[in-house]
Design a protein around this motif. Structure first.
Motif, PDB file in Angstrom:
ATOM      1  N   CYS A  93       0.826  -1.205   0.000  1.00 30.79           N
ATOM      2  CA  CYS A  93       0.000   0.000   0.000  1.00 30.79           C
ATOM      3  C   CYS A  93       0.863   1.260   0.000  1.00 30.79           C
ATOM      4  O   CYS A  93       0.522   2.259  -0.660  1.00 30.79           O
ATOM      5  CB  CYS A  93      -0.933  -0.005   1.205  1.00 30.79           C
ATOM      6  SG  CYS A  93      -2.215  -1.276   1.136  1.00 30.79           S
ATOM      7  N   TRP A 134      -7.322   2.459   2.985  1.00 30.24           N
ATOM      8  CA  TRP A 134      -7.272   1.380   2.003  1.00 30.24           C
ATOM      9  C   TRP A 134      -8.406   0.377   2.200  1.00 30.24           C
ATOM     10  O   TRP A 134      -8.866  -0.241   1.241  1.00 30.24           O
ATOM     11  CB  TRP A 134      -5.921   0.661   2.069  1.00 30.24           C
ATOM     12  CG  TRP A 134      -4.903   1.267   1.151  1.00 30.24           C
ATOM     13  CD1 TRP A 134      -3.843   2.062   1.485  1.00 30.24           C
ATOM     14  CD2 TRP A 134      -4.864   1.135  -0.279  1.00 30.24           C
ATOM     15  NE1 TRP A 134      -3.150   2.428   0.362  1.00 30.24           N
ATOM     16  CE2 TRP A 134      -3.738   1.866  -0.726  1.00 30.24           C
ATOM     17  CE3 TRP A 134      -5.641   0.457  -1.209  1.00 30.24           C
ATOM     18  CZ2 TRP A 134      -3.392   1.948  -2.077  1.00 30.24           C
ATOM     19  CZ3 TRP A 134      -5.305   0.536  -2.561  1.00 30.24           C
ATOM     20  CH2 TRP A 134      -4.201   1.274  -2.978  1.00 30.24           C
ATOM     21  N   LEU A 174      -8.275  -4.855  -1.899  1.00 27.49           N
ATOM     22  CA  LEU A 174      -7.824  -3.464  -1.837  1.00 27.49           C
ATOM     23  C   LEU A 174      -8.393  -2.656  -2.997  1.00 27.49           C
ATOM     24  O   LEU A 174      -8.626  -1.449  -2.864  1.00 27.49           O
ATOM     25  CB  LEU A 174      -6.296  -3.395  -1.867  1.00 27.49           C
ATOM     26  CG  LEU A 174      -5.557  -3.962  -0.653  1.00 27.49           C
ATOM     27  CD1 LEU A 174      -4.062  -3.955  -0.905  1.00 27.49           C
ATOM     28  CD2 LEU A 174      -5.899  -3.174   0.617  1.00 27.49           C
TER      29      LEU A 174
END
Length: 362
Positions: A93, A134, A174
């Motif tokens: 991320c 996220w 995600l």
């Protein structure tokens, strides 16, 4: 061909990764031609190598052998895995936030690779514009973008099916949260992991996957026994009831493999698999075509990826997924050198693939 068991395993792992990179770049030029007459008029009767995208088309301005955005994101994921030693969601991320999102602006025809897909545009908007975490960035796109990057995660965790399924699931959601998409993406990762292990893509692969469900290693719900026979009265369900309500995503690969190997079922020429299973982008068109081509040409990397490319439509996803499946079967040693030599950064990507492959032996 490598001799030792460990060397063959690493060869298959590296082959899966390079197969995906090659499939992606091969389809860069002729990507998204749904008019096959236009495709043939532009690129000839048979595309057999890397080509430049045409002006005004997707990926215009890029050159033959370069990656699309799918290839860029696969490399980002691969580098995270190599440097962290396993799937590290926080690191992935961070790389998306710091290294990738600043390169795009939320519109389709922008960013590295020349085109930004729907799920990535949605994630960018939620993260950059709306400032959401996220955990709230995923959207409902029914396409293969997640599968195209998580194949690296599946390769890394091929020897641990439970860890593979968990990491692939977490990475997929995600950006894509539709339950069917996630289930089919995890199933694809599970199949790829088995090929890296050394299992053939044949009509028995689904039974092997179902055994892993019964052992609680794959998070699919099932109540059947044996070859999908009725459960015994009073029999308990699988140890893990499963995130996914049905094991059907695991059952399909054997059907496609059986069709590919059945002399009474022929798709000729094989590129017409795109017409049988569908030319569009959704997972339920792309995965079946990739399974079919990878089973039919299990020993012929070139034939598999070129038939995937020549089928038109969303041939980039088809070639990338097929390339991973066949690359895992033939190994890096079975991929013709011309495909690596013509790939931008080919030697560096081979080295990166080998670094990840080496982690499987530790």
């Amino acid at each position: 061909m490598p001799n030792s068991t460990s060397a063959r395993l690493q060869d298959r792992a590296a082959g899966a990764l390079m197969g995906a990179f090659i499939g992606d770049a091969l389809a860069l030029g002729p990507h998204w031609y749904y008019d096959l007459d236009e495709l043939r008029a532009t690129y000839g009767d048979w595309i057999d190598g890397y080509t430049d995208p045409q002006p005004g088309r997707y990926h215009a301005g890029l050159k033959a052998g370069q990656p699309s955005q799918a290839g860029v994101l696969l490399e980002l994921t691969l580098r995270s895995l190599v440097e962290r030693g396993a799937y590290d969601e926080a690191d992935f991320c961070r790389r998306m936030d710091e290294d990738f999102f600043p390169l795009i602006d939320g519109t389709p025809m922008a960013g590295p690779g020349g085109y930004t897909s729907q799920s990535i545009r949605e994630a960018w908007r939620r993260r950059v514009v709306e400032g959401l975490p996220w955990s709230q960035a995923g959207g409902s796109a029914d396409t293969t973008e997640a599968a195209e990057r998580v194949l690296a995660i599946a390769v890394r965790h091929a020897l641990d099916p439970a860890a593979l399924a968990d990491a692939v699931t977490r990475n997929c959601v995600l950006t894509q949260t539709d339950g069917t998409v996630v289930a089919m993406t995890v199933a694809f990762g599970a199949v790829l992991g088995m090929l890296v292990e050394g299992h053939p893509l044949d009509e028995d692969i689904s039974a092997k996957l179902m055994l892993r469900v019964k052992r609680g290693e794959l998070p699919f719900h099932t109540v059947t026994r044996g070859k999908l026979e009725a459960p015994e009265p009073g029999a308990a369900e699988a140890p893990v009831a499963g995130r996914f309500p049905s094991p059907d995503a695991l059952l399909g690969p054997s059907c496609m493999a059986r069709a590919a190997l059945d002399p009474g079922i022929r798709i000729e020429p094989a590129w017409k698999v795109s017409l049988v299973y569908g030319m569009p982008c959704a997972v339920y068109h792309q995965f079946p075509a990739a399974y079919y081509l990878a089973a039919r040409f299990r020993d012929d990397f070139e034939a598999a990826v070129l038939h995937a490319v020549n089928g038109g439509g969303q041939n980039l996803a088809r070639a990338m997924l097929t390339g991973a499946l066949v690359g895992a079967q033939v190994g890096l040693s079975g991929i013709p050198a011309r495909f690596i030599n013509g790939l931008e950064g080919g030697p560096a990507r081979v080295e990166l693939a080998r670094q990840l492959a080496a982690q499987l032996a530790t």
